[in-house]
Design a protein around this motif. Structure first.
Motif, mmCIF file in Angstrom:
data_model
loop_
_atom_site.group_PDB
_atom_site.id
_atom_site.type_symbol
_atom_site.label_atom_id
_atom_site.label_comp_id
_atom_site.label_asym_id
_atom_site.label_seq_id
_atom_site.Cartn_x
_atom_site.Cartn_y
_atom_site.Cartn_z
ATOM 1 N N PRO A 197 0.819 -1.217 0.000
ATOM 2 C CA PRO A 197 0.000 0.000 0.000
ATOM 3 C C PRO A 197 0.849 1.261 0.000
ATOM 4 O O PRO A 197 1.861 1.353 0.698
ATOM 5 N N GLY A 198 0.427 2.238 -0.808
ATOM 6 C CA GLY A 198 1.137 3.507 -0.861
ATOM 7 C C GLY A 198 0.657 4.472 0.190
ATOM 8 O O GLY A 198 1.405 5.314 0.671
ATOM 9 N N ALA A 199 -0.611 4.394 0.565
ATOM 10 C CA ALA A 199 -1.179 5.275 1.586
ATOM 11 C C ALA A 199 -2.142 4.471 2.443
ATOM 12 O O ALA A 199 -2.895 3.636 1.931
ATOM 13 N N THR A 200 -2.110 4.706 3.752
ATOM 14 C CA THR A 200 -2.999 3.998 4.658
ATOM 15 C C THR A 200 -3.597 4.951 5.681
ATOM 16 O O THR A 200 -3.054 6.023 5.952
ATOM 17 N N LEU A 201 -4.710 4.523 6.255
ATOM 18 C CA LEU A 201 -5.407 5.273 7.300
ATOM 19 C C LEU A 201 -5.779 4.281 8.395
ATOM 20 O O LEU A 201 -6.346 3.226 8.111
ATOM 21 N N LYS B 1 9.120 7.349 5.440
ATOM 22 C CA LYS B 1 8.760 7.431 4.030
ATOM 23 C C LYS B 1 7.348 6.951 3.732
ATOM 24 O O LYS B 1 6.773 7.294 2.696
ATOM 25 N N ARG B 2 6.760 6.172 4.619
ATOM 26 C CA ARG B 2 5.431 5.638 4.349
ATOM 27 C C ARG B 2 4.354 6.671 4.662
ATOM 28 O O ARG B 2 4.381 7.309 5.708
ATOM 29 N N LEU B 3 3.402 6.835 3.763
ATOM 30 C CA LEU B 3 2.302 7.773 3.967
ATOM 31 C C LEU B 3 1.199 7.068 4.739
ATOM 32 O O LEU B 3 0.405 6.312 4.178
ATOM 33 N N ARG B 4 1.166 7.321 6.028
ATOM 34 C CA ARG B 4 0.192 6.648 6.884
ATOM 35 C C ARG B 4 -0.408 7.651 7.847
ATOM 36 O O ARG B 4 0.313 8.315 8.600
ATOM 37 N N LEU B 5 -1.752 7.796 7.808
ATOM 38 C CA LEU B 5 -2.462 8.706 8.687
ATOM 39 C C LEU B 5 -3.083 7.936 9.842
ATOM 40 O O LEU B 5 -3.567 6.814 9.676
ATOM 41 N N PHE C 266 -13.558 3.455 3.223
ATOM 42 C CA PHE C 266 -12.593 3.687 2.139
ATOM 43 C C PHE C 266 -12.392 5.187 2.012
ATOM 44 O O PHE C 266 -13.265 5.986 2.365
ATOM 45 N N ALA C 267 -11.215 5.579 1.537
ATOM 46 C CA ALA C 267 -10.846 6.995 1.602
ATOM 47 C C ALA C 267 -9.942 7.389 0.437
ATOM 48 O O ALA C 267 -9.369 6.546 -0.255
ATOM 49 N N ARG C 268 -9.814 8.699 0.271
ATOM 50 C CA ARG C 268 -8.883 9.268 -0.702
ATOM 51 C C ARG C 268 -8.299 10.550 -0.124
ATOM 52 O O ARG C 268 -8.923 11.213 0.699
ATOM 53 N N LEU C 269 -7.090 10.878 -0.564
ATOM 54 C CA LEU C 269 -6.405 12.060 -0.072
ATOM 55 C C LEU C 269 -6.157 13.033 -1.224
ATOM 56 O O LEU C 269 -6.151 12.650 -2.396
ATOM 57 N N TYR C 270 -5.932 14.304 -0.846
ATOM 58 C CA TYR C 270 -5.606 15.345 -1.818
ATOM 59 C C TYR C 270 -4.363 16.083 -1.357
ATOM 60 O O TYR C 270 -4.181 16.342 -0.164
ATOM 61 N N GLN D 212 -4.941 13.702 -6.496
ATOM 62 C CA GLN D 212 -5.734 12.767 -5.692
ATOM 63 C C GLN D 212 -4.938 11.489 -5.461
ATOM 64 O O GLN D 212 -4.323 10.942 -6.374
ATOM 65 N N ILE D 213 -4.951 11.010 -4.214
ATOM 66 C CA ILE D 213 -4.227 9.797 -3.832
ATOM 67 C C ILE D 213 -5.211 8.821 -3.192
ATOM 68 O O ILE D 213 -5.770 9.114 -2.133
ATOM 69 N N PRO D 214 -5.469 7.680 -3.799
ATOM 70 C CA PRO D 214 -6.349 6.705 -3.145
ATOM 71 C C PRO D 214 -5.683 6.130 -1.903
ATOM 72 O O PRO D 214 -4.470 5.893 -1.894
ATOM 73 N N VAL D 215 -6.447 5.942 -0.851
ATOM 74 C CA VAL D 215 -5.928 5.301 0.362
ATOM 75 C C VAL D 215 -6.046 3.798 0.148
ATOM 76 O O VAL D 215 -7.141 3.234 0.170
#
Length: 463
Positions: A3-7, A41-45, A135-139, A145-148
């Protein structure tokens, strides 16, 4: 694909949101998530705070649309602006529609620029369906736009909701199947400690198919532990090679693509903590109280599920000399917001202090810890590989039971499991039997000092 982005959310926040977003009237509802980030480096919220939009404050609520006042976003901005946190606007789809609608797209185009004008460089939107799936997406500030890829919640069960599989909803793959392997291939496991229980734990993580395995250990291979650390050889011990380097050398032969990360560092260092923060699940296999304290704090600060394993062989004095009293193993499962290892007495302020004082005589401390398998015996090379592997396997099975449930009873009853081989007995302790203290570290993320420990704020330390 990793995964590139997580929440990630706590179980408490997820339950609170599900109750608020689905009040029973079949109409949409909303909330704002205030999120910290994982350093590295990992995009994690990480959801730190939640602002619930009062139903009665909404100008319009229907099954497919919602209009709510900006005052709730302003509240969230007040909470997140000082630390430049991220806001995620969450609303419900009572119909169960598992995608963003055109109305959602139009709303984001109108609202996101206003939030960015106030503060921050990363915000987003999300949807929850009636079964609890999120499910989510980021800006970005530039409008990209970055899909989570992954939304996760750790409770008695582990929930992993994948962007590409959002249409399957809350249904999870069956345990021990190729589909389970497929899901694992996108997760990162971190094994803290690569010795007696840690080496078989890491071996299982690699063989089960975790997409990435991080191993943390600062120790080196010795002759006396060759009988319980798998994949080590006499040559490794004679050369006093780092345990993580030895394991990495073997692990790279398992797959064509690199997947194993060896971190030669004490878990009490900043580099080790930052490495562990990149994972999705923690396996703690250390034999020190302070190591377990760090794992506890990691789980809280980065909203990670934690599995801790320990073994012991207490002895008793008989007329014929020392004899085995019991052969035991313990597995504790900890989730953010639940009872911690500290709450359960796995370590205490007294034991932490005793270990700290032992640093005045490091050699004696190391010997005391390493000889701790058999209580009352000075045995330096105990034959405990069978016990270690039994405990490590039970620990990994606890992870599988929660991520891909197969038990016929609730996982909530298995916060701790203990087996006693001499007595032929196994017992489980429910989460409700422990008293959980509120942690100020929940979703702390990148906040300094790291894990609330000033010594981790240093660029380098040698603990």
């Amino acid at each position: 694909m990793m995964p590139g982005a997580t929440l990630s959310l706590t179980a408490v926040h997820h339950a609170q949101l599900q109750t608020h977003l689905f009040p029973g009237d079949g109409e949409e509802a909303a909330a704002v998530l205030v999120c910290s980030r994982v350093p590295g480096k990992r995009l994690r919220l990480l959801v730190r705070d939640v602002v619930l939009v009062a139903h009665e404050a909404c100008r319009k609520r229907t099954e497919h649309s919602l209009t709510w006042p900006a005052t709730f976003i302003e509240q969230a901005i007040d909470l997140g602006e000082r630390e430049s946190l991220s806001l995620v606007l969450l609303h419900s789809h009572p119909s169960g529609y598992r995608d963003f609608s055109r109305t959602d797209d139009d709303s984001d185009r109108a609202i996101m620029p206003c939030i960015f004008q106030a503060f921050g460089d990363l915000h987003g939107s999300a949807v929850m369906t009636p079964d609890g799936t999120v499910f989510a997406r980021l800006y970005t500030h530039q409008g990209d736009q970055i899909p989570v890829d992954l939304v996760s919640v750790a409770s008695a069960d582990l929930h992993f909701w994948w962007w590409k599989e959002r249409h399957r909803g809350a249904k999870r793959p069956m345990a021990f199947t190729s589909q389970m392997t497929s899901d694992l291939s996108r997760l990162t496991a971190c094994v803290i400690g690569l010795s007696g229980t840690g080496s078989p734990m890491a071996e299982q993580a690699c063989r089960l198919g975790f997409g990435r395995v991080i191993a943390i250990d600062h120790d080196r291979v010795e002759i006396k532990n060759l009988n319980r650390i798998i994949n080590t050889t006499l040559a490794d011990a004679q050369a006093k090679r780092p345990k993580v380097a030895v394991f990495a050398e073997r692990a790279k032969l398992y797959r064509e693509e690199p997947f194993f990360e060896a971190v030669e560092a004490n878990v009490m260092t900043r580099s080790a903590v930052l490495a562990a923060a990149q994972s999705d699940v923690l396996f703690c296999c250390v034999d020190t109280h302070r190591g377990r304290m760090i794992a506890d704090r990691l789980a809280a600060a980065f909203l990670l599920p934690l599995f801790d394993v320990g073994v012991a062989i207490p002895t008793r004095q008989t007329e014929d000399g020392l004899a085995i009293a019991e052969v035991t193993g313990r597995i504790d499962y900890v989730y953010p917001g639940g009872s911690s290892l500290g709450d359960r007495g796995v370590y205490t302020p007294a034991t932490l202090q005793a270990e700290a004082l032992a640093e005045t005589d490091p050699q004696a401390h190391r010997e005391r810890v390493k000889a701790g398998y058999i209580e009352g015996s000075p045995e330096q090379a105990p034959s405990v590989i069978t016990l270690n592997m039994r405990a490590a396997s039970a620990c990994m099975m606890e992870f599988i039971a929660r991520a891909f449930p197969y038990r016929q009873v609730s996982n909530a009853g298995y916060a701790r499991t203990r087996f006693m081989l001499a007595e032929g007995f196994e017992e489980a302790t429910a989460e409700g039997e422990f008293i959980a203290k509120r942690s100020g570290l929940l979703a702390a993320g990148a906040a300094e000092p790291l894990l609330g420990l000033p010594f981790l704020g240093l660029e380098e330390n040698t603990r």
